[in-house]
Scaffold this active site. Structure first.
Site, short mmCIF file in Angstrom:
data_model
loop_
_atom_site.label_atom_id
_atom_site.label_comp_id
_atom_site.label_asym_id
_atom_site.label_seq_id
_atom_site.Cartn_x
_atom_site.Cartn_y
_atom_site.Cartn_z
N ASP A 103 50.38 35.36 33.56
CA ASP A 103 50.53 34.23 34.48
C ASP A 103 49.23 33.77 35.12
O ASP A 103 49.24 33.12 36.16
CB ASP A 103 51.50 34.64 35.58
CG ASP A 103 51.09 35.96 36.22
OD1 ASP A 103 49.91 36.34 36.11
OD2 ASP A 103 51.95 36.61 36.86
N GLU A 125 54.75 39.11 27.95
CA GLU A 125 55.26 39.27 29.33
C GLU A 125 55.89 37.96 29.81
O GLU A 125 55.55 37.41 30.85
CB GLU A 125 54.17 39.74 30.30
CG GLU A 125 54.70 40.33 31.59
CD GLU A 125 53.61 40.74 32.56
OE1 GLU A 125 53.06 39.88 33.27
OE2 GLU A 125 53.30 41.94 32.61
N GLU A 139 50.97 31.97 40.34
CA GLU A 139 51.43 32.58 39.09
C GLU A 139 52.84 32.17 38.68
O GLU A 139 53.13 32.05 37.49
CB GLU A 139 51.34 34.11 39.19
CG GLU A 139 49.91 34.65 39.22
CD GLU A 139 49.23 34.54 40.58
OE1 GLU A 139 49.91 34.13 41.56
OE2 GLU A 139 48.04 34.86 40.69
N HIS A 220 45.12 42.00 46.39
CA HIS A 220 44.29 40.85 45.98
C HIS A 220 45.03 39.52 45.98
O HIS A 220 44.45 38.48 45.69
CB HIS A 220 43.74 41.07 44.58
CG HIS A 220 44.78 41.00 43.50
ND1 HIS A 220 45.24 39.81 42.98
CD2 HIS A 220 45.47 41.96 42.87
CE1 HIS A 220 46.16 40.06 42.06
NE2 HIS A 220 46.33 41.35 41.99
N ARG A 222 46.49 35.96 46.30
CA ARG A 222 46.04 34.76 47.02
C ARG A 222 46.96 34.43 48.20
O ARG A 222 46.49 34.02 49.25
CB ARG A 222 46.03 33.56 46.06
CG ARG A 222 44.69 33.33 45.38
CD ARG A 222 44.73 32.04 44.55
NE ARG A 222 43.40 31.50 44.33
CZ ARG A 222 42.54 31.99 43.44
NH1 ARG A 222 42.86 33.01 42.69
NH2 ARG A 222 41.35 31.43 43.30
N HIS A 252 39.29 45.04 45.16
CA HIS A 252 39.15 43.91 44.25
C HIS A 252 37.84 43.17 44.57
O HIS A 252 37.42 43.13 45.73
CB HIS A 252 40.36 43.00 44.45
CG HIS A 252 40.56 41.98 43.38
ND1 HIS A 252 39.79 40.85 43.27
CD2 HIS A 252 41.47 41.91 42.37
CE1 HIS A 252 40.20 40.12 42.24
NE2 HIS A 252 41.23 40.75 41.67
C1 UD1 Z 1 43.24 36.45 39.31
C2 UD1 Z 1 44.53 35.75 38.88
C3 UD1 Z 1 45.74 36.54 39.35
C4 UD1 Z 1 45.66 37.98 38.92
C5 UD1 Z 1 44.34 38.58 39.37
C6 UD1 Z 1 44.20 39.98 38.85
C7 UD1 Z 1 44.63 33.31 38.74
C8 UD1 Z 1 44.77 32.05 39.48
N1 UD1 Z 1 44.59 34.42 39.49
O1 UD1 Z 1 43.17 36.40 40.72
O2 UD1 Z 1 46.92 35.95 38.81
O3 UD1 Z 1 46.74 38.68 39.49
O4 UD1 Z 1 43.26 37.79 38.84
O5 UD1 Z 1 43.16 40.67 39.47
O6 UD1 Z 1 44.52 33.30 37.55
N2 UD1 Z 1 35.44 38.27 41.18
C9 UD1 Z 1 34.27 38.89 40.82
N3 UD1 Z 1 34.27 39.70 39.71
C10 UD1 Z 1 35.37 39.96 38.99
C11 UD1 Z 1 36.58 39.34 39.38
C12 UD1 Z 1 36.59 38.48 40.45
O7 UD1 Z 1 33.25 38.71 41.46
O8 UD1 Z 1 35.31 40.72 38.02
C13 UD1 Z 1 35.45 37.36 42.35
C14 UD1 Z 1 34.71 36.04 42.09
O9 UD1 Z 1 34.09 35.62 43.26
C15 UD1 Z 1 35.86 35.08 41.73
C16 UD1 Z 1 36.94 35.58 42.68
O10 UD1 Z 1 36.80 37.01 42.67
O11 UD1 Z 1 35.56 33.72 41.93
C17 UD1 Z 1 38.34 35.17 42.33
O12 UD1 Z 1 38.66 35.44 40.98
P1 UD1 Z 1 39.94 34.70 40.33
O13 UD1 Z 1 40.13 35.18 38.95
O14 UD1 Z 1 39.86 33.23 40.54
O15 UD1 Z 1 41.14 35.16 41.26
P2 UD1 Z 1 41.78 36.58 41.48
O16 UD1 Z 1 42.15 36.63 42.91
O17 UD1 Z 1 40.95 37.61 40.88
N1 UDP Z 2 43.47 48.59 37.97
C1 UDP Z 2 42.28 49.19 37.54
N2 UDP Z 2 41.33 49.49 38.49
C2 UDP Z 2 41.51 49.25 39.80
C3 UDP Z 2 42.72 48.64 40.22
C4 UDP Z 2 43.68 48.32 39.28
O1 UDP Z 2 42.09 49.43 36.35
O2 UDP Z 2 40.62 49.56 40.59
C5 UDP Z 2 44.48 48.21 36.95
C6 UDP Z 2 45.88 48.72 37.20
O3 UDP Z 2 46.08 49.96 36.58
C7 UDP Z 2 46.74 47.63 36.58
C8 UDP Z 2 45.89 46.39 36.69
O4 UDP Z 2 44.57 46.82 36.98
O5 UDP Z 2 46.95 47.87 35.19
C9 UDP Z 2 46.39 45.49 37.77
O6 UDP Z 2 45.47 44.48 37.99
P1 UDP Z 2 45.47 43.59 39.28
O7 UDP Z 2 46.12 44.31 40.41
O8 UDP Z 2 44.08 43.10 39.47
O9 UDP Z 2 46.32 42.31 38.83
P2 UDP Z 2 47.90 42.01 38.77
O10 UDP Z 2 48.56 43.06 37.96
O11 UDP Z 2 48.39 41.92 40.17
O12 UDP Z 2 47.94 40.67 38.11
#
Ligand code: UD1
Ligand code: UDP
Length: 379
Positions: A103, A125, A139, A220, A222, A252
């Protein structure tokens, strides 16, 4: 039409974030090992560091990496970059199928770009629904868009299959495959069994917190930014004040999470705020934790498989199976509720045992192979 000559079905698997990478690496492994397919992989780089952690441990080597993450990215700018970037890759690759998972913005834009080219989409999924378009946000709508586009829906459970049928999805396109997260968890557990040092990096914390009850935390979402995050931080601070409790909190990389947590918890003893763990180390954390506090989707699936009680800091869940199995409980983002529910598990042994039962509603670890077979059977 099924698969023709070996290698003739070109599958373009697209992902960009940590959870998609975790849930799709078993499928990429299976596609690569299956001579019926020509497996191609495109990562958007929606996440950078957290995606790379999964690529490294899984050994998946993408053919395309759009590297499009920007600091504190907005949904619209991210989606615009994804749509054009993924579209160009599809024009180059000319896939027979595009596979997306879950999602995220990457999954939704990948499905839309495929639709614009009339390339069939396989949704891994599929069929998760909370019924509330703002929880989880965005999502829930991403999933619905992908659900409208997909030609093949790989539903993890009967519940998710039922949700799709209720929306009048063609039943011939909806299959219960289990969730590939269980494939991933089994794979990483076996890998740690062979190479224990892959998960040994928590040993300093394990020594520091020896004898304490460990609470693992991730957050994490939003929709929890702002007040929700503040309340979660408050709850963690209050729980960590118990002398026999320690908190391990891999944070995160989203700056909206880190700013709040650094400020609220930076000076709290017995709260270890650490960098995101790679998957073997996170599996180790799940193993040593007495309970998990999380708003993550994936952790709600992994914890029941391991018999770890999980308190879900969200108003709704599109994964009711963990709640029905008794391993997960929805507690929202009210600090008092989070603290009292966690205290109940810490103080009431029977309440703890009632939740700490390994139960696996999400699959048997063979989902990736089922999805390969479905990709072959469907034209
Ligand atoms: C995203 C997904 C969410 C998912 C989550 C898993 C969307 C809209 N959101 O949310 O569905 O549950 O990932 O973790 O698709 N950042 C880093 N390094 C990283 C990752 C993130 O610096 O490796 C920071 C960056 O500043 C980035 C911000 O996090 O701009 C947000 O990342 P983004 O993928 O937009 O949103 P998530 O909250 O991570
Ligand atoms: N996870 C990981 N390291 C971490 C935190 C989570 O590998 O420090 C893994 C966790 O086992 C799960 C996945 O990341 O499989 C979940 O990701 P996240 O919570 O970022 O996203 P969501 O599942 O909510 O979309």
């Amino acid at each position: 039409m099924g698969c023709g000559m070996p290698g003739t079905k070109r599958i373009l698997t697209i992902f960009g974030t940590r959870p998609e990478a975790i849930k799709l690496f078993p499928l990429v492994h299976a596609l690569e090992a299956d001579e019926r397919f020509d497996s191609r992989v495109c990562v958007s780089g929606q996440h950078r560091g957290m995606l790379d952690q999964v690529l490294e441990i899984s050994g998946v080597k993408p053919h395309h990496d759009l590297d499009l993450m920007q600091p504190d990215q907005t949904l619209d700018a991210l989606t615009a970059r994804l749509l054009t970037g993924l579209g160009s890759v599809m024009d180059e690759e000319q896939p027979d199928w595009v596979v997306v998972q879950g999602d995220t913005a990457t999954a939704m834009a990948g499905a839309l770009a495929a639709y614009y080219r009339k390339v069939p989409v396989c949704h891994v999924e599929a069929g998760l629904r909370s019924g509330n378009i703002y929880h989880p946000w965005p999502e829930e709508v991403n999933r619905k868009i992908i659900g409208d586009i997909a030609a093949l829906h790989c539903a993890p459970t009967e519940t998710s299959r039922g949700a799709l049928l209720k929306e009048n999805t063609d039943p011939g396109t909806v299959h219960v495959t289990g969730n590939t997260v269980i494939d991933a968890l089994q794979w990483v557990t076996a890998k740690i069994g062979q190479e224990p040092q892959l998960a040994s990096g928590l040993s300093d914390l394990e020594t520091r917190f020896a004898g304490k009850r460990i609470i693992g935390v991730t957050t994490h979402r939003r929709e929890n930014f702002g007040e929700g995050m503040q309340a979660i931080a408050d709850a963690i601070r209050r729980l960590a004040a118990r002398p026999e409790v320690a908190v391990i909190f891999p944070m995160h990389l989203n700056p909206n999470v880190r700013a709040v947590m650094d400020e609220a918890l930076g000076d709290v003893e017995d709260v270890a705020m650490i960098e995101p763990l790679d998957y073997p180390h996170f599996a180790r954390l799940l193993d040593i934790a007495d309970l998990m506090l999380t708003d993550s989707g994936g952790v709600q699936e992994e914890a029941p498989a391991l018999g770890k009680p999980v308190l879900v800091m969200r108003e709704t869940t599109e994964r009711p199976e963990g709640v029905e199995a008794g391993t997960a409980k929805l507690v929202g983002t009210d600090a008092d509720v989070i603290v009292s529910e966690a205290n109940r598990l810490l103080d009431d042994h029977d309440a703890y045992l009632a939740m700490a039962r390994a139960h696996n509603p999400f699959g048997d670890g063979k989902s990736a192979q089922r999805i390969c077979d479905l990709l072959c059977e469907h034209s």
